[in-house]
Write a protein that holds these residues in place. Structure first.
Motif, PDB file in Angstrom:
ATOM      1  N   ILE A   1       0.865  -1.178   0.000  1.00  0.00           N
ATOM      2  CA  ILE A   1       0.000   0.000   0.000  1.00  0.00           C
ATOM      3  C   ILE A   1       0.900   1.225   0.000  1.00  0.00           C
ATOM      4  N   THR A   2       0.524   2.216  -0.801  1.00  0.00           N
ATOM      5  CA  THR A   2       1.309   3.445  -0.893  1.00  0.00           C
ATOM      6  C   THR A   2       0.451   4.648  -0.528  1.00  0.00           C
ATOM      7  N   LEU A   3       1.115   5.742  -0.225  1.00  0.00           N
ATOM      8  CA  LEU A   3       0.418   6.962   0.197  1.00  0.00           C
ATOM      9  C   LEU A   3      -0.451   7.565  -0.895  1.00  0.00           C
ATOM     10  N   ASP A   4      -0.158   7.278  -2.162  1.00  0.00           N
ATOM     11  CA  ASP A   4      -0.918   7.881  -3.250  1.00  0.00           C
ATOM     12  C   ASP A   4      -2.136   7.063  -3.688  1.00  0.00           C
TER      13      ASP A   4
ATOM     14  N   GLU B   1      -2.700   9.508   1.998  1.00  0.00           N
ATOM     15  CA  GLU B   1      -1.964  10.602   2.629  1.00  0.00           C
ATOM     16  C   GLU B   1      -2.885  11.772   2.971  1.00  0.00           C
ATOM     17  N   GLU B   2      -3.733  12.172   2.033  1.00  0.00           N
ATOM     18  CA  GLU B   2      -4.661  13.280   2.267  1.00  0.00           C
ATOM     19  C   GLU B   2      -5.641  12.953   3.389  1.00  0.00           C
ATOM     20  N   ALA B   3      -6.175  11.739   3.362  1.00  0.00           N
ATOM     21  CA  ALA B   3      -7.147  11.332   4.377  1.00  0.00           C
ATOM     22  C   ALA B   3      -6.503  11.285   5.758  1.00  0.00           C
ATOM     23  N   ALA B   4      -5.312  10.735   5.834  1.00  0.00           N
ATOM     24  CA  ALA B   4      -4.612  10.646   7.117  1.00  0.00           C
ATOM     25  C   ALA B   4      -4.366  12.037   7.685  1.00  0.00           C
TER      26      ALA B   4
ATOM     27  N   PRO C   1       0.625   9.973   8.171  1.00  0.00           N
ATOM     28  CA  PRO C   1       0.439   9.093   7.018  1.00  0.00           C
ATOM     29  C   PRO C   1       1.532   8.049   6.855  1.00  0.00           C
ATOM     30  N   VAL C   2       2.759   8.376   7.215  1.00  0.00           N
ATOM     31  CA  VAL C   2       3.860   7.426   7.068  1.00  0.00           C
ATOM     32  C   VAL C   2       3.685   6.261   8.040  1.00  0.00           C
TER      33      VAL C   2
END
Length: 66
Positions: free
Chosen positions: A4-7, A43-46, A53-54
């Motif tokens: 899973i990636t941040l994008d 990332e945006e949601a986190a 997010p990381v």
């Protein structure tokens, strides 16, 4: 191996890996069924929920690869 990636969008993650919904909810992100889930990246949601997010992406990958 699951990666899973941040994008990735929340919707994409949950559709591909249904177990991710529980991990997201436990992390304080109840946005799984939210209208924003289809267009918002992890990332945006986190960040909008005050979650690092990381750390979240590491947690998701760790738990989903067990």
């Amino acid at each position: 191996m699951i990666q899973i990636t941040l994008d990735m969008t929340i919707e994409e993650i949950v559709k591909t890996y249904p177990k991710a919904a529980q991990i997201l909810a436990q992390s304080g992100m109840n946005c799984v069924s939210c209208a924003s889930a289809s267009g918002e990246t992890l990332e945006e949601a986190a960040e909008s929920h005050g979650v690092d997010p990381v750390i979240l992406v590491r947690k998701l990958n760790l738990h989903l690869n067990m």
